[in-house]
Design a protein around this motif. Sequence first.
Motif, PDB file in Angstrom:
ATOM      1  N   THR A 296      -7.736  -2.227  -0.554  1.00  0.00           N
ATOM      2  CA  THR A 296      -6.702  -3.085  -1.131  1.00  0.00           C
ATOM      3  C   THR A 296      -6.079  -3.989  -0.075  1.00  0.00           C
ATOM      4  OG1 THR A 296      -6.205  -1.417  -2.823  1.00  0.00           O
ATOM      5  CG2 THR A 296      -4.528  -3.113  -2.411  1.00  0.00           C
ATOM      6  N   ALA A 297      -5.811  -3.417   1.109  1.00  0.00           N
ATOM      7  CA  ALA A 297      -5.242  -4.212   2.195  1.00  0.00           C
ATOM      8  C   ALA A 297      -6.225  -5.280   2.655  1.00  0.00           C
ATOM      9  CB  ALA A 297      -4.851  -3.312   3.357  1.00  0.00           C
ATOM     10  N   GLN A 298      -7.508  -4.927   2.722  1.00  0.00           N
ATOM     11  CA  GLN A 298      -8.524  -5.910   3.111  1.00  0.00           C
ATOM     12  C   GLN A 298      -8.592  -7.055   2.106  1.00  0.00           C
ATOM     13  OE1 GLN A 298      -9.370  -5.555   6.372  1.00  0.00           O
ATOM     14  NE2 GLN A 298     -11.565  -5.376   5.972  1.00  0.00           N
ATOM     15  N   ARG A 299      -8.597  -6.681   0.832  1.00  0.00           N
ATOM     16  CA  ARG A 299      -8.703  -7.702  -0.205  1.00  0.00           C
ATOM     17  C   ARG A 299      -7.483  -8.627  -0.189  1.00  0.00           C
ATOM     18  NH1 ARG A 299      -9.218  -5.506  -6.148  1.00  0.00           N
ATOM     19  NH2 ARG A 299      -7.086  -4.844  -5.617  1.00  0.00           N
ATOM     20  N   THR A 300      -6.304  -8.066  -0.015  1.00  0.00           N
ATOM     21  CA  THR A 300      -5.090  -8.877   0.053  1.00  0.00           C
ATOM     22  C   THR A 300      -5.134  -9.846   1.228  1.00  0.00           C
ATOM     23  OG1 THR A 300      -3.801  -7.083  -0.949  1.00  0.00           O
ATOM     24  CG2 THR A 300      -2.578  -8.791   0.228  1.00  0.00           C
TER      25      THR A 300
ATOM     26  N   LEU B 184       0.578 -15.055   6.276  1.00  0.00           N
ATOM     27  CA  LEU B 184      -0.615 -14.620   7.010  1.00  0.00           C
ATOM     28  C   LEU B 184      -0.293 -13.563   8.072  1.00  0.00           C
ATOM     29  CD1 LEU B 184      -2.653 -17.931   7.405  1.00  0.00           C
ATOM     30  CD2 LEU B 184      -2.935 -16.104   5.732  1.00  0.00           C
ATOM     31  N   PRO B 185       0.756 -13.729   8.886  1.00  0.00           N
ATOM     32  CA  PRO B 185       1.079 -12.658   9.847  1.00  0.00           C
ATOM     33  C   PRO B 185       1.402 -11.323   9.168  1.00  0.00           C
ATOM     34  CG  PRO B 185       2.178 -14.684  10.488  1.00  0.00           C
ATOM     35  CD  PRO B 185       1.605 -14.917   9.127  1.00  0.00           C
ATOM     36  N   GLN B 186       2.113 -11.346   8.054  1.00  0.00           N
ATOM     37  CA  GLN B 186       2.467 -10.114   7.369  1.00  0.00           C
ATOM     38  C   GLN B 186       1.236  -9.411   6.795  1.00  0.00           C
ATOM     39  OE1 GLN B 186       5.463 -11.076   4.469  1.00  0.00           O
ATOM     40  NE2 GLN B 186       7.132 -11.089   5.969  1.00  0.00           N
ATOM     41  N   THR B 187       0.358 -10.169   6.134  1.00  0.00           N
ATOM     42  CA  THR B 187      -0.842  -9.545   5.566  1.00  0.00           C
ATOM     43  C   THR B 187      -1.771  -9.046   6.671  1.00  0.00           C
ATOM     44  OG1 THR B 187      -1.880 -11.741   5.417  1.00  0.00           O
ATOM     45  CG2 THR B 187      -0.769 -10.911   3.458  1.00  0.00           C
ATOM     46  N   ARG B 188      -1.823  -9.742   7.792  1.00  0.00           N
ATOM     47  CA  ARG B 188      -2.642  -9.269   8.918  1.00  0.00           C
ATOM     48  C   ARG B 188      -2.070  -7.980   9.495  1.00  0.00           C
ATOM     49  NH1 ARG B 188      -2.165 -13.356  11.699  1.00  0.00           N
ATOM     50  NH2 ARG B 188      -4.028 -14.466  10.969  1.00  0.00           N
ATOM     51  N   GLU B 189      -0.761  -7.945   9.655  1.00  0.00           N
ATOM     52  CA  GLU B 189      -0.137  -6.735  10.192  1.00  0.00           C
ATOM     53  C   GLU B 189      -0.313  -5.561   9.234  1.00  0.00           C
ATOM     54  OE1 GLU B 189       4.244  -5.210  11.806  1.00  0.00           O
ATOM     55  OE2 GLU B 189       4.010  -7.178  10.893  1.00  0.00           O
ATOM     56  N   THR B 190      -0.156  -5.807   7.938  1.00  0.00           N
ATOM     57  CA  THR B 190      -0.351  -4.745   6.953  1.00  0.00           C
ATOM     58  C   THR B 190      -1.776  -4.232   6.974  1.00  0.00           C
ATOM     59  OG1 THR B 190       1.364  -5.703   5.520  1.00  0.00           O
ATOM     60  CG2 THR B 190      -0.194  -4.189   4.497  1.00  0.00           C
ATOM     61  N   GLN B 191      -2.735  -5.139   7.069  1.00  0.00           N
ATOM     62  CA  GLN B 191      -4.142  -4.732   7.125  1.00  0.00           C
ATOM     63  C   GLN B 191      -4.402  -3.851   8.344  1.00  0.00           C
ATOM     64  OE1 GLN B 191      -6.744  -7.502   8.728  1.00  0.00           O
ATOM     65  NE2 GLN B 191      -8.565  -6.878   7.563  1.00  0.00           N
ATOM     66  N   GLU B 192      -3.848  -4.251   9.477  1.00  0.00           N
ATOM     67  CA  GLU B 192      -4.076  -3.473  10.701  1.00  0.00           C
ATOM     68  C   GLU B 192      -3.421  -2.100  10.616  1.00  0.00           C
ATOM     69  OE1 GLU B 192      -2.546  -5.982  13.714  1.00  0.00           O
ATOM     70  OE2 GLU B 192      -4.266  -7.373  13.692  1.00  0.00           O
ATOM     71  N   LEU B 193      -2.224  -2.028  10.066  1.00  0.00           N
ATOM     72  CA  LEU B 193      -1.534  -0.741   9.952  1.00  0.00           C
ATOM     73  C   LEU B 193      -2.256   0.192   8.987  1.00  0.00           C
ATOM     74  CD1 LEU B 193       2.205  -1.901   9.878  1.00  0.00           C
ATOM     75  CD2 LEU B 193       0.991  -0.760  11.751  1.00  0.00           C
ATOM     76  N   ILE B 194      -2.655  -0.323   7.837  1.00  0.00           N
ATOM     77  CA  ILE B 194      -3.361   0.508   6.864  1.00  0.00           C
ATOM     78  C   ILE B 194      -4.729   0.905   7.392  1.00  0.00           C
ATOM     79  CG2 ILE B 194      -4.408   0.496   4.562  1.00  0.00           C
ATOM     80  CD1 ILE B 194      -2.050  -1.093   3.576  1.00  0.00           C
ATOM     81  N   GLY B 195      -5.381  -0.010   8.113  1.00  0.00           N
ATOM     82  CA  GLY B 195      -6.670   0.354   8.710  1.00  0.00           C
ATOM     83  C   GLY B 195      -6.529   1.477   9.719  1.00  0.00           C
ATOM     84  N   GLU B 196      -5.462   1.394  10.528  1.00  0.00           N
ATOM     85  CA  GLU B 196      -5.229   2.466  11.493  1.00  0.00           C
ATOM     86  C   GLU B 196      -4.885   3.768  10.781  1.00  0.00           C
ATOM     87  OE1 GLU B 196      -4.996   4.354  15.104  1.00  0.00           O
ATOM     88  OE2 GLU B 196      -5.777   2.355  14.602  1.00  0.00           O
TER      89      GLU B 196
END
Length: 206
Positions: A171-175, A145-157
């Motif tokens: 894709t990041a949101q869906r993951t 969960l921390p990794q997918t949250r961090e990835t989502q935030e980085l890709i969103g930025e």
Amino acid sequence: LADESPVPNQLDGQLEPAAEIISRDEMLARVMTAHPEIAEAIAGIDRARASIRRARAEPISDLDTGLSVQYDNATGNTFASVTAAFEIPVWDRNQGGIGEARADLRRAQAHVALVEQRLVAKFDVLYGRYLVAHNQVLRFRSTILPQTRETQELIGEGYRQGDLRFLDYLTAQRTFYQSNLRYLDVLQEYWRSLNLLNGLLLNESL
């Protein structure tokens, strides 16, 4: 018209499990102490021991009685006689009854051992399932969960700055959402495995 739709109630309880693992030895000790089958088997030992004490206290065998009636044709009289017989325990002292009671005790003790073996085997299966579920919960909480949250935030930025495509952002949101849904499944399995362990204490059908 006033809105009469029901107001949702807030559920009490804790969804997240504790980080500490339940001790196998402590949980198994509870099962072996409180399980109804164990209590019933031990009661069989107590009954067998009581039978031994009773057999030792009653060395005289049961009294056999009989009644006979005879008619004398010559005199026309009717005779009745009563007989009573029992064994005098000079050497035996009810050894047969004591031996049978001791055999019942051995069978009761063997039954306790059999019940204990069966419960330990069932417990180990359920406890292993609980350990797997508990480790999955910790893995999701500490890593996935921390990794997918961090990835989502980085890709969103990156998407907001124009460095990444919208498809990457979706894709990041869906993951991230799929990881959270999977985590709910893991939590459900955790509580199910824990309930099965507690059910073993109550001799519930599994």
